[in-house]
Design an enzyme around this catalytic site. Structure first.
Site, PDB file in Angstrom:
ATOM      1  N   LYS A  52      12.322  25.984  35.137  1.00 22.67           N
ATOM      2  CA  LYS A  52      13.518  26.604  34.545  1.00 22.67           C
ATOM      3  C   LYS A  52      14.763  26.276  35.377  1.00 22.67           C
ATOM      4  CE  LYS A  52      10.662  30.109  32.407  1.00 22.67           C
ATOM      5  NZ  LYS A  52      10.042  31.427  32.420  1.00 22.67           N
ATOM      6  N   GLN A  96      10.298  36.807  35.814  1.00 22.71           N
ATOM      7  CA  GLN A  96       9.089  36.037  35.520  1.00 22.71           C
ATOM      8  C   GLN A  96       7.857  36.952  35.499  1.00 22.71           C
ATOM      9  OE1 GLN A  96       9.008  32.671  34.725  1.00 22.71           O
ATOM     10  NE2 GLN A  96       6.871  33.070  34.227  1.00 22.71           N
ATOM     11  N   ASP A 119      15.222  35.907  27.593  1.00 25.19           N
ATOM     12  CA  ASP A 119      13.801  35.730  27.245  1.00 25.19           C
ATOM     13  C   ASP A 119      13.505  36.337  25.873  1.00 25.19           C
ATOM     14  OD1 ASP A 119      12.173  34.223  28.844  1.00 25.19           O
ATOM     15  OD2 ASP A 119      11.701  35.834  30.254  1.00 25.19           O
TER      16      ASP A 119
END
Ligand code: NAP
Length: 293
Positions: A52, A96, A119
């Site tokens: 990412k 995460q 997200d």
């Protein structure tokens, strides 16, 4: 049969975003900024987050990585989330997953400001997506929608069978494809482990989205001629002939199914490469205030 090349599409999208960032820079605008919180040292999480951060660099975004050891307290983590919510320079951030067991993932997710939830996991974004409002859509379903759009695959009036009903893939896919829009306007059947007549359902599908996590589950005799098959599955199976000792297998038995398809995504190189790119798309949308004004 045409392969849907997620690697190539992902490269193209990143190029387009990089050009947009250059234009923002040239106009003296603010560079989009993605932050990531990583707890612990799990190998999988490390490599996802590093992918990412690399993607940010590739398109010219600013990125920040905030690391904590496994023993970080929930309170400390929630305070960092709140700090990022209020940081004017950060356009979007992710925490995460998975988190260590002593931290309540749902609580962390719900503490993220939906306007920065790139997200797309916050219930506000899931709810907005479900009723067709602008929303951050989670990475894998958004990546699949982008592939369908770019390959001009007709979904309107088609029968789609989505196998799998998880919150991160199957369910959002079924919502997005049944919504008004393009891609969308499909008649969607959601199948799962309790579905009785899965083979017959799949045989009646114009489009199959397989998100199960069971390598080679969709076989040639489950797919009709000319169908479009999107294989989301990525399971590591042991392999003697690779350096790592494993290889990724999809949910579709590719050699049997591909000859029957009009389009199919390979594994690897299909859906997977679009996932991180979708996060980059969401960060740009956040910076441009496209979802929440
Ligand atoms: P998940 O949460 O484990 O969900 C799997 C779904 O498959 C469940 O809804 C389950 O039904 C259903 N299922 C299991 N066995 C079945 C069977 N025999 N017949 C019909 N349905 C069955 O998995 P996920 O997170 O959605 O992920 C699915 C796969 O996609 C995994 O291989 C994962 O690694 C991969 N994935 C790839 C990407 C990418 O970027 N390429 C991203 C996310 C996930 P029940 O609900 O009844 O249990």
């Amino acid at each position: 049969m045409q392969l849907i090349d997620g690697k190539l599409t992902s490269k193209e999208v990143r190029k387009e975003i990089a050009a947009e960032v250059e234009a923002i820079k040239a106009a003296g605008g603010k560079i989009p900024h993605l932050a990531a919180i990583l707890v612990g040292h799990d190998g999988g999480s490390e490599s996802y987050v590093s992918g990412k951060m690399k993607a940010c660099e590739e398109v010219g975004f600013k990125s920040s990585l905030i690391r904590y050891d496994d023993d970080v307290t929930e309170e400390e983590l929630l305070n960092k989330v709140k700090e990022l919510n209020n940081d004017q320079d950060v356009d979007g951030f992710i925490v995460q997953l998975p988190l260590p067991k002593h931290i309540d993932e749902e609580k962390v997710n719900e503490t993220i400001d939906p306007r920065k939830d790139v997200d797309g996991f916050h219930p506000v974004n899931v709810g907005r997506m479900t009723i067709g409002m602008p929303a951050f859509i989670s990475a894998t379903p958004q990546g699949i929608m982008e592939l369908l759009k770019r390959y001009k695959i007709e979904t309107s009036g088609k029968h789609v069978v989505v196998v799998g009903r998880s919150n991160i893939v199957g369910r959002p896919m079924s919502v997005l494809l049944s919504q008004k829009g393009n891609p969308g306007n499909a008649t969607v059947t959601v199948a799962h482990s309790r579905t009785a007549n899965l083979k017959e359902l799949c045989l009646s599908a114009d489009i199959i989205v397989a998100a199960i996590g069971s390598p080679g589950f969709v076989k040639g005799d489950m797919v009709k001629e000319g169908a479009v098959v999107i294989d989301v599955g990525t399971t590591r199976v042991p392999a003697m002939d690779t350096k790592s000792g494993w290889r990724l297998k999809g949910d579709v038995l590719f050699d049997e199914v591909a000859p029957k398809c009009s389009y199919i995504t390979p594994v690897p190189g299909g859906v997977g490469p679009m996932t991180i790119t979708s996060l980059i798309i969401n960060t740009l949308k956040s910076a441009k205030k496209e979802i929440y004004s």
